[in-house]
Design a protein around this motif. Structure first.
Motif, short mmCIF file in Angstrom:
data_model
loop_
_atom_site.label_atom_id
_atom_site.label_comp_id
_atom_site.label_asym_id
_atom_site.label_seq_id
_atom_site.Cartn_x
_atom_site.Cartn_y
_atom_site.Cartn_z
N LYS A 1 -1.30 -8.74 0.46
CA LYS A 1 -0.07 -9.51 0.44
C LYS A 1 1.13 -8.66 0.84
CE LYS A 1 -1.69 -12.79 -3.06
NZ LYS A 1 -2.80 -13.11 -2.27
N SER A 2 0.91 -7.36 1.01
CA SER A 2 1.98 -6.43 1.35
C SER A 2 2.04 -6.19 2.86
CB SER A 2 1.75 -5.10 0.64
OG SER A 2 2.59 -4.10 1.18
N SER A 3 3.20 -6.44 3.44
CA SER A 3 3.34 -6.21 4.88
C SER A 3 3.21 -4.73 5.22
CB SER A 3 4.69 -6.75 5.38
OG SER A 3 5.76 -6.09 4.76
N LYS A 4 3.64 -3.86 4.32
CA LYS A 4 3.54 -2.42 4.57
C LYS A 4 2.08 -1.96 4.58
CE LYS A 4 8.11 -1.43 2.86
NZ LYS A 4 8.94 -0.82 1.85
N ILE B 1 1.20 -15.70 7.86
CA ILE B 1 2.23 -16.63 7.39
C ILE B 1 3.17 -16.04 6.34
CG2 ILE B 1 1.09 -18.80 7.96
CD1 ILE B 1 -0.07 -18.87 5.17
N SER B 2 2.80 -14.96 5.69
CA SER B 2 3.75 -14.32 4.79
C SER B 2 4.52 -13.28 5.60
CB SER B 2 3.03 -13.71 3.59
OG SER B 2 2.20 -12.65 4.00
N GLU B 3 5.02 -12.25 4.95
CA GLU B 3 5.80 -11.23 5.66
C GLU B 3 5.04 -10.74 6.89
OE1 GLU B 3 7.46 -8.10 3.13
OE2 GLU B 3 6.65 -9.25 1.49
N LEU C 1 1.04 2.19 -2.63
CA LEU C 1 1.08 3.56 -2.12
C LEU C 1 -0.33 4.12 -1.95
CD1 LEU C 1 2.73 5.98 -1.23
CD2 LEU C 1 2.89 6.67 -3.63
N GLU C 2 -1.20 3.88 -2.93
CA GLU C 2 -2.59 4.33 -2.81
C GLU C 2 -3.28 3.66 -1.64
OE1 GLU C 2 -4.85 3.90 -6.39
OE2 GLU C 2 -3.69 5.42 -7.47
N GLN C 3 -3.03 2.37 -1.47
CA GLN C 3 -3.65 1.63 -0.36
C GLN C 3 -3.17 2.17 0.98
OE1 GLN C 3 -2.43 -2.31 -1.66
NE2 GLN C 3 -4.57 -2.83 -2.07
N ILE C 4 -1.88 2.43 1.09
CA ILE C 4 -1.33 2.97 2.33
C ILE C 4 -1.92 4.34 2.63
CG2 ILE C 4 0.79 3.91 3.36
CD1 ILE C 4 2.26 1.50 1.99
N ILE D 1 -10.61 2.15 -2.63
CA ILE D 1 -9.19 2.20 -3.00
C ILE D 1 -8.41 1.13 -2.25
CG2 ILE D 1 -7.08 3.59 -2.80
CD1 ILE D 1 -8.94 6.08 -3.29
N LEU D 2 -8.66 1.03 -0.97
CA LEU D 2 -7.96 0.07 -0.13
C LEU D 2 -8.17 -1.37 -0.61
CD1 LEU D 2 -6.18 -0.05 2.41
CD2 LEU D 2 -8.27 -0.27 3.74
N LEU D 3 -9.38 -1.68 -1.02
CA LEU D 3 -9.71 -3.05 -1.42
C LEU D 3 -9.39 -3.36 -2.88
CD1 LEU D 3 -13.10 -3.39 0.45
CD2 LEU D 3 -11.03 -4.71 0.90
N GLU D 4 -9.40 -2.35 -3.74
CA GLU D 4 -9.33 -2.64 -5.17
C GLU D 4 -8.10 -2.10 -5.90
OE1 GLU D 4 -13.04 -1.72 -7.05
OE2 GLU D 4 -14.18 -2.69 -5.45
N SER D 5 -7.39 -1.17 -5.30
CA SER D 5 -6.24 -0.59 -5.99
C SER D 5 -5.09 -1.58 -6.08
CB SER D 5 -5.76 0.68 -5.27
OG SER D 5 -4.62 1.20 -5.92
N ASP D 6 -4.37 -1.52 -7.18
CA ASP D 6 -3.17 -2.34 -7.34
C ASP D 6 -1.93 -1.61 -6.81
OD1 ASP D 6 -4.54 -4.45 -8.55
OD2 ASP D 6 -4.33 -3.57 -10.54
#
Length: 91
Positions: free
Chosen positions: A51-54, A84-86, A20-23, A12-17
């Motif tokens: 790519k998400s800082s959260k 380099i991103s958020e 919220l699921e990743q978190i 889930i962490l690697l493949e979910s779009d």
């Protein structure tokens, strides 16, 4: 069963779009404790690719809980601080 749960959460962490699921997956992995140490390479991959800082923040916290005995975990956490991103840092 625990290994299957870890594998499912890492997938889930690697493949979910869904961020919220990743978190949620990252938090659940962190709650697994020492058992989750086997997932350190996938956690590092997810930390580097997200790519998400959260999401990165939750992964970094999880790595801090389960992977700090591995040199590559420490390196990934340090690099996440200069992403380099958020920023991963909350400030």
């Amino acid at each position: 069963m625990t290994q299957n749960k870890l594998n499912n959460l890492l997938e889930i962490l690697l493949e979910s779009d869904s961020k919220l699921e990743q978190i949620r997956a990252a938090i659940a992995i962190g709650e697994m404790g020492k058992v989750a140490e086997e997932g350190t390479p996938q956690l590092i991959q997810a930390l580097q690719e997200s790519k998400s800082s959260k999401v990165r923040k939750e992964i970094a916290e999880t790595l801090g809980k389960v992977g700090t005995k591995r040199k590559e975990s420490i390196q990934a956490l340090v690099l996440s601080l200069i992403h380099i991103s958020e920023p991963t840092r909350p400030y």
